[in-house]
Design a protein around this motif. Structure first.
Motif, mmCIF file in Angstrom:
data_model
loop_
_atom_site.group_PDB
_atom_site.id
_atom_site.type_symbol
_atom_site.label_atom_id
_atom_site.label_comp_id
_atom_site.label_asym_id
_atom_site.label_seq_id
_atom_site.Cartn_x
_atom_site.Cartn_y
_atom_site.Cartn_z
ATOM 1 N N THR A 171 37.991 45.349 42.477
ATOM 2 C CA THR A 171 38.941 44.556 41.703
ATOM 3 C C THR A 171 40.133 45.402 41.253
ATOM 4 N N ASP A 220 44.017 44.963 42.224
ATOM 5 C CA ASP A 220 45.021 44.796 41.159
ATOM 6 C C ASP A 220 46.142 45.823 41.295
ATOM 7 N N ARG A 276 35.316 37.660 39.347
ATOM 8 C CA ARG A 276 36.155 38.791 38.926
ATOM 9 C C ARG A 276 35.425 40.108 39.128
#
Length: 397
Positions: free
Chosen positions: A64, A68, A389
């Motif tokens: 993640t 990002d 997530r």
């Protein structure tokens, strides 16, 4: 020992040997009563589930954060490119602002000319100044946004570095627990390898036949364990002994698969691929292709017994888990198995790992298929609620 007489060295050796002979030896693990081994094995199982979940969450966090940072880097690059491409306009704006700062309108003498010309100049100036101020605010906002993006990237890079530093420790901790689990199973079933041989390399790519043979081998193993356990018991107790009781490594609580809707776990952290993205065998109608991080931890999707571990065309390594109520899980594409045929597992328990990265930034792909009575079953309605997530799932309530 330099300078010590030889006869004194021998006397000290004799004292040490005598002390060792007089001291009682530490009890060996093999001498532990079966009940203690079973209880410890259950505890280690739960520890392995927790450690595997922590490692998987760490891997998901790394993925993640990496995504990002890539998105933020693209945004930052686009904003910087926009500033670079508007340097001429910025220079003109700054020049105009500098002139206004040197000669503010309120300090400027009235322009020479007719009253109409002066009014026109004032109107033009009144319209120009707010526009210049708006452009200046927009430019300042863009510069501030770039600075903010840089700070966010720096923060996430620090988080990513911390997660990457922690992951090897997670793996090491999990490896110790898995090794402990294997040793406890060996102690509880010292002759398990004699009960039934693991299934050999299949001579067919027919999954139904592979499962049929694996189940037959597992049944043979269970019968051998039952016969050996009954042989050491009085007749009445021997007749009452069940196959489940004959295997001390079998968890006391094995959940029924028929009631598992909403409780099935994905075997590895990652993203479920669309049919067009899948690079392995099988189809979306039969199973799920999951893109995983390199060397991702693979865990059991539900309670059951491993009945097959080995090659299964076109995969180098596959595992088949037999659940209750006629269900089986196929996990294919692993790089290494840390579990063996005949081993009982609970949902979330570590089974192995995915292959290492072929090249920097690359990952793996695991194929997950659910079957019942010789046919594929769509696994998606069975999957546990998942937080995309971090790739986390609830293991056991």
């Amino acid at each position: 020992m330099t300078g010590v007489p030889r006869n004194r060295r021998l006397s000290w050796a004799a004292v040490l040997v005598a002390a060792a002979a007089l001291c009682p030896a530490a009890p060996t693990r093999a001498a532990d009563p079966p009940e203690k081994l079973v209880a410890e094995l259950e505890q280690v199982r739960q520890e392995s589930i927790a450690a595997a979940r922590e490692a998987q969450q760490r891997q998901s966090t790394i993925g993640t954060l990496t995504r990002d940072i890539e998105m933020l880097d693209r945004d930052l690059a686009a904003r910087r490119r926009g500033l670079d491409e508007s340097q001429v306009e910025q220079a003109q704006l700054l020049g105009a602002l500098e002139r206004l700062a040197r000669h503010p309108p309120e300090a400027t003498k009235p322009a020479v000319g007719s009253p109409i010309d002066r009014v026109r100049s004032e109107i033009l100036l009144a319209a120009t100044i707010p526009a210049l101020r708006a452009e200046a605010q927009a430019l300042a906002g863009e510069v501030e946004a770039i600075a903010s993006l840089g700070a966010r990237i720096t923060t996430k890079e620090a988080e990513l570095a911390g997660a990457r530093d922690a992951l090897p420790k997670d793996r090491e901790h999990l490896a110790e627990i898995v090794a402990h689990r294997a040793e406890l199973i060996r102690q509880a079933l010292p002759d398990a390898d004699k009960a039934a041989r693991p299934p050999a390399k299949p001579d067919t790519a027919d999954l139904d036949k592979v499962i049929e043979r694996a189940d037959a081998a597992a049944d043979k193993r269970d019968k051998a364990l039952l016969a050996r356990a009954r042989a050491s018991l009085p007749k009445e107790k021997a007749e009452a002994l069940t196959p489940a009781e004959a295997d001390p490594t079998r968890p006391k609580e094995l959940r029924s698969f028929a009631a598992a809707i909403g409780g099935l776990l994905l075997p590895a952290p990652g993203r479920i691929l669309a049919a067009a993205e899948a690079g392995g065998s099988g189809s979306a109608a039969q199973g799920l292709h999951i893109a995983t991080p390199a060397a991702a931890i693979v865990t059991a999707p539900f309670d059951g017994q491993i009945v097959y571990a080995g090659p299964l065309h076109p995969y180098v390594l596959a595992l088949i888990i037999r659940h209750t109520d006629g269900y089986h899980s196929l996990l294919a594409g692993l790089g290494r198995a840390d579990s063996a045929v005949g081993q009982w597992v609970q949902a979330g328990e570590p089974l192995g790992v995915m292959p290492d990265a072929v090249e920097p930034g690359s990952g793996g792909e695991i194929y997950f298929e659910l079957r019942r009575d010789g046919g594929p079953v769509d696994p998606q309605p069975w999957l546990a609620q998942r937080d995309d997530r971090i790739g986390d799932q609830r293991v056991r309530e």
